[in-house]
Design a protein around this motif. Structure first.
Motif, PDB file in Angstrom:
ATOM      1  N   ALA A   1       0.813  -1.222   0.000  1.00  0.00           N
ATOM      2  CA  ALA A   1       0.000   0.000   0.000  1.00  0.00           C
ATOM      3  C   ALA A   1       0.840   1.264   0.000  1.00  0.00           C
ATOM      4  CB  ALA A   1      -0.933  -0.011   1.207  1.00  0.00           C
ATOM      5  N   GLY A   2       2.136   1.159   0.185  1.00  0.00           N
ATOM      6  CA  GLY A   2       3.001   2.330   0.197  1.00  0.00           C
ATOM      7  C   GLY A   2       3.029   3.065   1.520  1.00  0.00           C
ATOM      8  N   LEU A   3       2.653   2.372   2.589  1.00  0.00           N
ATOM      9  CA  LEU A   3       2.627   2.997   3.907  1.00  0.00           C
ATOM     10  C   LEU A   3       3.987   2.983   4.596  1.00  0.00           C
ATOM     11  CD1 LEU A   3      -0.765   1.554   5.183  1.00  0.00           C
ATOM     12  CD2 LEU A   3      -0.316   3.786   4.151  1.00  0.00           C
ATOM     13  N   ALA A   4       4.977   2.381   3.964  1.00  0.00           N
ATOM     14  CA  ALA A   4       6.334   2.326   4.522  1.00  0.00           C
ATOM     15  C   ALA A   4       7.306   2.860   3.479  1.00  0.00           C
ATOM     16  CB  ALA A   4       6.676   0.904   4.913  1.00  0.00           C
ATOM     17  N   PRO A   5       7.313   4.173   3.247  1.00  0.00           N
ATOM     18  CA  PRO A   5       8.135   4.728   2.160  1.00  0.00           C
ATOM     19  C   PRO A   5       9.635   4.675   2.418  1.00  0.00           C
ATOM     20  CG  PRO A   5       7.139   6.489   3.426  1.00  0.00           C
ATOM     21  CD  PRO A   5       6.577   5.199   3.970  1.00  0.00           C
ATOM     22  N   ASP A   6      10.054   4.469   3.650  1.00  0.00           N
ATOM     23  CA  ASP A   6      11.481   4.471   3.959  1.00  0.00           C
ATOM     24  C   ASP A   6      12.175   3.155   3.607  1.00  0.00           C
ATOM     25  OD1 ASP A   6       9.968   3.252   5.955  1.00  0.00           O
ATOM     26  OD2 ASP A   6      11.467   3.661   7.508  1.00  0.00           O
ATOM     27  N   LEU A   7      11.456   2.186   3.085  1.00  0.00           N
ATOM     28  CA  LEU A   7      12.065   0.894   2.750  1.00  0.00           C
ATOM     29  C   LEU A   7      12.768   0.904   1.401  1.00  0.00           C
ATOM     30  CD1 LEU A   7       9.361  -1.670   3.916  1.00  0.00           C
ATOM     31  CD2 LEU A   7      11.377  -0.855   5.132  1.00  0.00           C
ATOM     32  N   GLY A   8      12.455   1.834   0.563  1.00  0.00           N
ATOM     33  CA  GLY A   8      13.045   1.872  -0.765  1.00  0.00           C
ATOM     34  C   GLY A   8      12.130   1.250  -1.797  1.00  0.00           C
ATOM     35  N   VAL A   9      12.592   1.235  -3.020  1.00  0.00           N
ATOM     36  CA  VAL A   9      11.771   0.804  -4.138  1.00  0.00           C
ATOM     37  C   VAL A   9      11.741  -0.720  -4.316  1.00  0.00           C
ATOM     38  CG1 VAL A   9      13.559   0.983  -5.903  1.00  0.00           C
ATOM     39  CG2 VAL A   9      11.180   1.333  -6.520  1.00  0.00           C
ATOM     40  N   LEU A  10      12.800  -1.419  -3.935  1.00  0.00           N
ATOM     41  CA  LEU A  10      12.875  -2.855  -4.227  1.00  0.00           C
ATOM     42  C   LEU A  10      11.850  -3.699  -3.472  1.00  0.00           C
ATOM     43  CD1 LEU A  10      16.723  -3.219  -4.606  1.00  0.00           C
ATOM     44  CD2 LEU A  10      14.997  -3.258  -6.396  1.00  0.00           C
ATOM     45  N   PRO A  11      11.646  -3.517  -2.174  1.00  0.00           N
ATOM     46  CA  PRO A  11      10.592  -4.294  -1.532  1.00  0.00           C
ATOM     47  C   PRO A  11       9.200  -4.004  -2.106  1.00  0.00           C
ATOM     48  CG  PRO A  11      12.091  -3.467   0.124  1.00  0.00           C
ATOM     49  CD  PRO A  11      12.450  -2.801  -1.169  1.00  0.00           C
ATOM     50  N   ARG A  12       8.953  -2.748  -2.463  1.00  0.00           N
ATOM     51  CA  ARG A  12       7.647  -2.416  -3.029  1.00  0.00           C
ATOM     52  C   ARG A  12       7.489  -3.021  -4.419  1.00  0.00           C
ATOM     53  NH1 ARG A  12       4.455   2.909  -3.807  1.00  0.00           N
ATOM     54  NH2 ARG A  12       2.373   1.989  -3.724  1.00  0.00           N
ATOM     55  N   LEU A  13       8.544  -2.996  -5.215  1.00  0.00           N
ATOM     56  CA  LEU A  13       8.509  -3.629  -6.530  1.00  0.00           C
ATOM     57  C   LEU A  13       8.223  -5.125  -6.397  1.00  0.00           C
ATOM     58  CD1 LEU A  13       8.966  -3.488  -9.606  1.00  0.00           C
ATOM     59  CD2 LEU A  13      11.395  -3.874  -9.150  1.00  0.00           C
ATOM     60  N   PHE A  14       8.826  -5.761  -5.413  1.00  0.00           N
ATOM     61  CA  PHE A  14       8.569  -7.183  -5.201  1.00  0.00           C
ATOM     62  C   PHE A  14       7.119  -7.435  -4.798  1.00  0.00           C
ATOM     63  CE2 PHE A  14       8.565 -10.888  -2.261  1.00  0.00           C
ATOM     64  CZ  PHE A  14       8.632 -11.856  -3.236  1.00  0.00           C
ATOM     65  N   THR A  15       6.543  -6.569  -3.984  1.00  0.00           N
ATOM     66  CA  THR A  15       5.131  -6.781  -3.633  1.00  0.00           C
ATOM     67  C   THR A  15       4.248  -6.687  -4.867  1.00  0.00           C
ATOM     68  OG1 THR A  15       4.776  -4.458  -3.058  1.00  0.00           O
ATOM     69  CG2 THR A  15       5.334  -5.960  -1.258  1.00  0.00           C
ATOM     70  N   PHE A  16       4.555  -5.756  -5.762  1.00  0.00           N
ATOM     71  CA  PHE A  16       3.750  -5.633  -6.979  1.00  0.00           C
ATOM     72  C   PHE A  16       3.890  -6.864  -7.870  1.00  0.00           C
ATOM     73  CE2 PHE A  16       4.105  -0.810  -6.581  1.00  0.00           C
ATOM     74  CZ  PHE A  16       2.832  -0.703  -6.043  1.00  0.00           C
ATOM     75  N   THR A  17       5.118  -7.353  -8.041  1.00  0.00           N
ATOM     76  CA  THR A  17       5.304  -8.514  -8.909  1.00  0.00           C
ATOM     77  C   THR A  17       4.755  -9.788  -8.277  1.00  0.00           C
ATOM     78  OG1 THR A  17       7.564  -8.883  -8.099  1.00  0.00           O
ATOM     79  CG2 THR A  17       7.301  -7.551 -10.101  1.00  0.00           C
ATOM     80  N   SER A  18       4.919  -9.928  -6.969  1.00  0.00           N
ATOM     81  CA  SER A  18       4.424 -11.156  -6.328  1.00  0.00           C
ATOM     82  C   SER A  18       2.901 -11.192  -6.284  1.00  0.00           C
ATOM     83  CB  SER A  18       5.009 -11.320  -4.923  1.00  0.00           C
ATOM     84  OG  SER A  18       4.592 -10.282  -4.075  1.00  0.00           O
ATOM     85  N   VAL A  19       2.273 -10.069  -6.017  1.00  0.00           N
ATOM     86  CA  VAL A  19       0.807 -10.043  -6.010  1.00  0.00           C
ATOM     87  C   VAL A  19       0.262 -10.048  -7.437  1.00  0.00           C
ATOM     88  CG1 VAL A  19      -1.210  -8.658  -5.393  1.00  0.00           C
ATOM     89  CG2 VAL A  19       0.620  -8.982  -3.732  1.00  0.00           C
ATOM     90  N   GLY A  20       0.887  -9.286  -8.314  1.00  0.00           N
ATOM     91  CA  GLY A  20       0.408  -9.214  -9.697  1.00  0.00           C
ATOM     92  C   GLY A  20       0.518 -10.530 -10.438  1.00  0.00           C
ATOM     93  N   ILE A  21       1.691 -11.130 -10.391  1.00  0.00           N
ATOM     94  CA  ILE A  21       1.902 -12.396 -11.108  1.00  0.00           C
ATOM     95  C   ILE A  21       1.531 -13.581 -10.231  1.00  0.00           C
ATOM     96  CG2 ILE A  21       3.641 -13.892 -12.164  1.00  0.00           C
ATOM     97  CD1 ILE A  21       2.937 -11.505 -13.886  1.00  0.00           C
ATOM     98  N   GLY A  22       2.007 -13.558  -8.987  1.00  0.00           N
ATOM     99  CA  GLY A  22       1.796 -14.709  -8.104  1.00  0.00           C
ATOM    100  C   GLY A  22       0.360 -14.949  -7.724  1.00  0.00           C
ATOM    101  N   VAL A  23      -0.407 -13.887  -7.547  1.00  0.00           N
ATOM    102  CA  VAL A  23      -1.797 -14.047  -7.118  1.00  0.00           C
ATOM    103  C   VAL A  23      -2.751 -13.856  -8.298  1.00  0.00           C
ATOM    104  CG1 VAL A  23      -3.603 -13.158  -5.597  1.00  0.00           C
ATOM    105  CG2 VAL A  23      -1.271 -13.356  -4.753  1.00  0.00           C
ATOM    106  N   VAL A  24      -2.746 -12.660  -8.894  1.00  0.00           N
ATOM    107  CA  VAL A  24      -3.704 -12.354  -9.959  1.00  0.00           C
ATOM    108  C   VAL A  24      -3.425 -13.183 -11.213  1.00  0.00           C
ATOM    109  CG1 VAL A  24      -4.623 -10.518 -11.427  1.00  0.00           C
ATOM    110  CG2 VAL A  24      -4.066 -10.034  -9.035  1.00  0.00           C
ATOM    111  N   GLY A  25      -2.173 -13.192 -11.641  1.00  0.00           N
ATOM    112  CA  GLY A  25      -1.833 -13.963 -12.841  1.00  0.00           C
ATOM    113  C   GLY A  25      -2.091 -15.451 -12.676  1.00  0.00           C
ATOM    114  N   SER A  26      -1.725 -15.992 -11.517  1.00  0.00           N
ATOM    115  CA  SER A  26      -1.956 -17.417 -11.278  1.00  0.00           C
ATOM    116  C   SER A  26      -3.445 -17.750 -11.255  1.00  0.00           C
ATOM    117  CB  SER A  26      -1.306 -17.850  -9.965  1.00  0.00           C
ATOM    118  OG  SER A  26       0.092 -17.776 -10.064  1.00  0.00           O
TER     119      SER A  26
END
Length: 152
Positions: free
Chosen positions: A58-83
């Motif tokens: 959700a972007g509620l932890a902006p201090d983590l950087g872009v890589l963890p957020r990118l992984f959440t998008f790919t894992s939910v997008g491909i891993g959940v929705v795509g599957s």
């Protein structure tokens, strides 16, 4: 050849094309389904410190950087929705998209773990169980979708 024979031949070719575009996941569908549930469950676990996976998404932890957020998008997008789409439609091309997308998600997940181990500022936290579980689950999904896509 009569008109009726031509129509029947065209209909049979159409059925053959539709069957060629489909895939049968077989018993691997159970593995994929369980992995989808695990990815969803990992979003409720801490990914780093007290930050949960859904908060990263959700972007509620902006201090983590872009890589963890990118992984959440790919894992939910491909891993959940795509599957879910690939299992419900059984389209062979979508199985390939999930195989390749899951592989990309594994790479972004490993980068996310690496970023939490190396680029952490003083007082920052490393990767926790939710992030590690999501990465391992995406490895399982990548292997499963590759197996399904290559069966044909």
């Amino acid at each position: 050849m009569t008109d009726q024979d031509r129509a029947l031949d065209a209909e049979m070719r159409g059925i053959a094309r539709a069957i060629e575009r489909r895939t049968d996941p077989g018993s691997t569908a159970v593995t994929v389904s369980v992995a989808v549930l695990v990815v969803l469950g990992s979003l409720a676990l801490p990914w780093t410190g007290s930050v949960l996976g859904w908060q990263v998404l959700a972007g509620l932890a902006p201090d983590l950087g872009v890589l963890p957020r990118l992984f959440t998008f790919t894992s939910v997008g491909i891993g959940v929705v795509g599957s879910a789409l690939a299992l419900s439609t059984r389209w062979w091309a979508l199985a390939w998209v999930c195989a390749v997308g899951s592989g990309i998600s594994v790479v972004t997940g490993v980068w996310a773990v690496w970023s939490r181990q190396t680029v952490v500022l003083d007082g920052g936290t490393g990767p926790h169980v939710g992030l590690i579980l999501a990465v391992v689950t995406m490895v399982v999904l990548a292997a499963s979708w590759s197996s399904i896509a290559l069966r044909r």
